[in-house]
Design a protein around this motif. Structure first.
Motif, short mmCIF file in Angstrom:
data_model
loop_
_atom_site.label_atom_id
_atom_site.label_comp_id
_atom_site.label_asym_id
_atom_site.label_seq_id
_atom_site.Cartn_x
_atom_site.Cartn_y
_atom_site.Cartn_z
N HIS A 55 0.83 -1.20 0.00
CA HIS A 55 0.00 0.00 0.00
C HIS A 55 0.87 1.26 0.00
O HIS A 55 0.56 2.25 -0.67
CB HIS A 55 -0.91 0.01 1.23
N LEU A 56 1.96 1.18 0.75
CA LEU A 56 2.86 2.32 0.85
C LEU A 56 3.50 2.63 -0.50
O LEU A 56 3.79 3.79 -0.81
CB LEU A 56 3.95 2.03 1.89
N ALA A 57 3.74 1.58 -1.31
CA ALA A 57 4.34 1.79 -2.63
C ALA A 57 3.44 2.64 -3.52
O ALA A 57 3.92 3.30 -4.45
CB ALA A 57 4.63 0.45 -3.29
N HIS A 58 2.13 2.63 -3.26
CA HIS A 58 1.17 3.40 -4.06
C HIS A 58 0.69 4.64 -3.32
O HIS A 58 -0.22 5.32 -3.79
CB HIS A 58 -0.03 2.51 -4.41
N ALA A 59 1.25 4.92 -2.17
CA ALA A 59 0.78 6.06 -1.37
C ALA A 59 1.28 7.37 -1.97
O ALA A 59 2.34 7.43 -2.60
CB ALA A 59 1.25 5.92 0.07
N MET A 60 0.50 8.39 -1.77
CA MET A 60 0.87 9.74 -2.22
C MET A 60 1.62 10.42 -1.08
O MET A 60 1.05 10.87 -0.10
CB MET A 60 -0.39 10.53 -2.58
N THR A 61 2.93 10.44 -1.21
CA THR A 61 3.77 11.03 -0.17
C THR A 61 4.90 11.81 -0.81
O THR A 61 5.34 11.50 -1.93
CB THR A 61 4.35 9.94 0.76
N GLU A 62 5.37 12.84 -0.11
CA GLU A 62 6.44 13.67 -0.66
C GLU A 62 7.80 12.98 -0.54
O GLU A 62 8.76 13.40 -1.19
CB GLU A 62 6.49 15.01 0.09
N TYR A 63 7.88 11.91 0.25
CA TYR A 63 9.15 11.21 0.44
C TYR A 63 9.07 9.82 -0.18
O TYR A 63 8.15 9.06 0.09
CB TYR A 63 9.48 11.10 1.93
#
Length: 287
Positions: free
Chosen positions: A55-63
């Motif tokens: 899920h984190l691989a597809h998350a919208m994050t600035e890092y």
């Protein structure tokens, strides 16, 4: 034909061997149950952290963590090979090492290089004989996986991936299916693909506390540790199962050999008695 004394010696030797294999079978059966319990207890955590990391691989994050970044071209491979420290476990190690050798030849034929981390004495010895680029190793793990013994050798590969020295990291081990079946597999460890069905069509967003970099760095470190621990636990359960089956087969074969030798001994003894009787009868007739 061998004499009766020689056959009795062979029977005694096979009986002693059968006692050893029977004892090893019982020890392996006891260790197998404990190894399976550890493996099954680790599976839920491993599956859940896989989902969260995907899920984190597809998350919208600035890092974006380096573990999530795919390389444009893959020319340098890293490989973690998990084997057992001891033998007498059938084709367990040879199957995974045969698969590893085939994969390394494919990479070499494609003009790609590879570096290896060997976990287990059998894999380490094989890579040394092969002349592979072995950058780290861990041996003498015992019957229970300890993460502190695994982190050091594996960190060499993780640092190489972060520094751009390798473009992809995979792990080869033997997955436990059941007591009679173990499957040699090679799985991609890095970069994290995040392909778990539903995650492809969904953009995940999280609120991070204290900040995204700290949380993501810690999570992906735990992710890699969980996968390594799970692979070693699966391999140890497979090792004990394969050893139990191999020792049972050896004990059964020894029993069959003892039966055949006993039959030969009886025939030899009967022939000797018949010969003596014939000589006595012949001597009496001559008198």
């Amino acid at each position: 034909m061998a004499s009766g004394k020689e056959i009795r010696t062979k029977i005694k030797s096979v009986e002693n061997t059968r006692k050893i294999t029977k004892a090893m079978e019982m020890v392996a059966a006891s260790k197998m149950r404990k190894a399976q319990d550890r493996m099954r207890q680790a599976r839920p955590y491993g599956e859940k952290i896989r989902q969260v990391a995907a899920h984190l691989a597809h998350a919208m994050t600035e890092y974006k963590h380096p573990f999530l970044a795919k390389r444009d071209t893959v020319k340098r491979h890293g490989l973690i090979v998990v084997t057992s420290d001891k033998g007498l476990c059938g084709a367990l190690n040879s199957n995974v090492l045969r698969m590893v050798l085939a994969r390394m030849k494919e990479w070499e034929a494609g003009g790609m290089s590879s570096q290896v981390t060997a976990i287990g004495n059998k894999g380490f010895g094989f890579m040394q004989r092969l002349g592979a680029n072995t950058v780290s190793h861990a041996v003498a793990l015992g019957d229970k996986p300890h993460l502190d013994k695994l982190i050091g050798p594996v960190k060499v590969q993780l640092d190489a991936y972060i520094n751009g020295e390798i473009d992809q990291l995979s792990i080869a081990y033997t997955r436990f299916v059941n007591t009679m079946k173990q499957e040699a597999v090679i799985e991609q460890l890095l970069p994290l693909s995040g392909e778990l069905g539903e995650t492809k069509a969904k953009q995940w967003d999280y609120i991070y506390e204290p900040e995204s970099k700290v949380v993501i760095d810690g999570l992906l470190t735990r992710y890699v540790e969980a996968l390594i621990y799970q692979a070693v636990a699966e391999n140890m359960a497979s090792e004990q199962s394969a050893r139990m089956v191999a020792m049972k087969s050896a004990s059964d074969n020894a029993k069959n050999v003892i039966g055949e030798l006993q039959l030969i001994y009886n025939k030899t003894r009967q022939a000797a008695i018949t010969k003596e009787l014939s000589e006595i009868v012949g001597g009496a007739a001559a008198v």
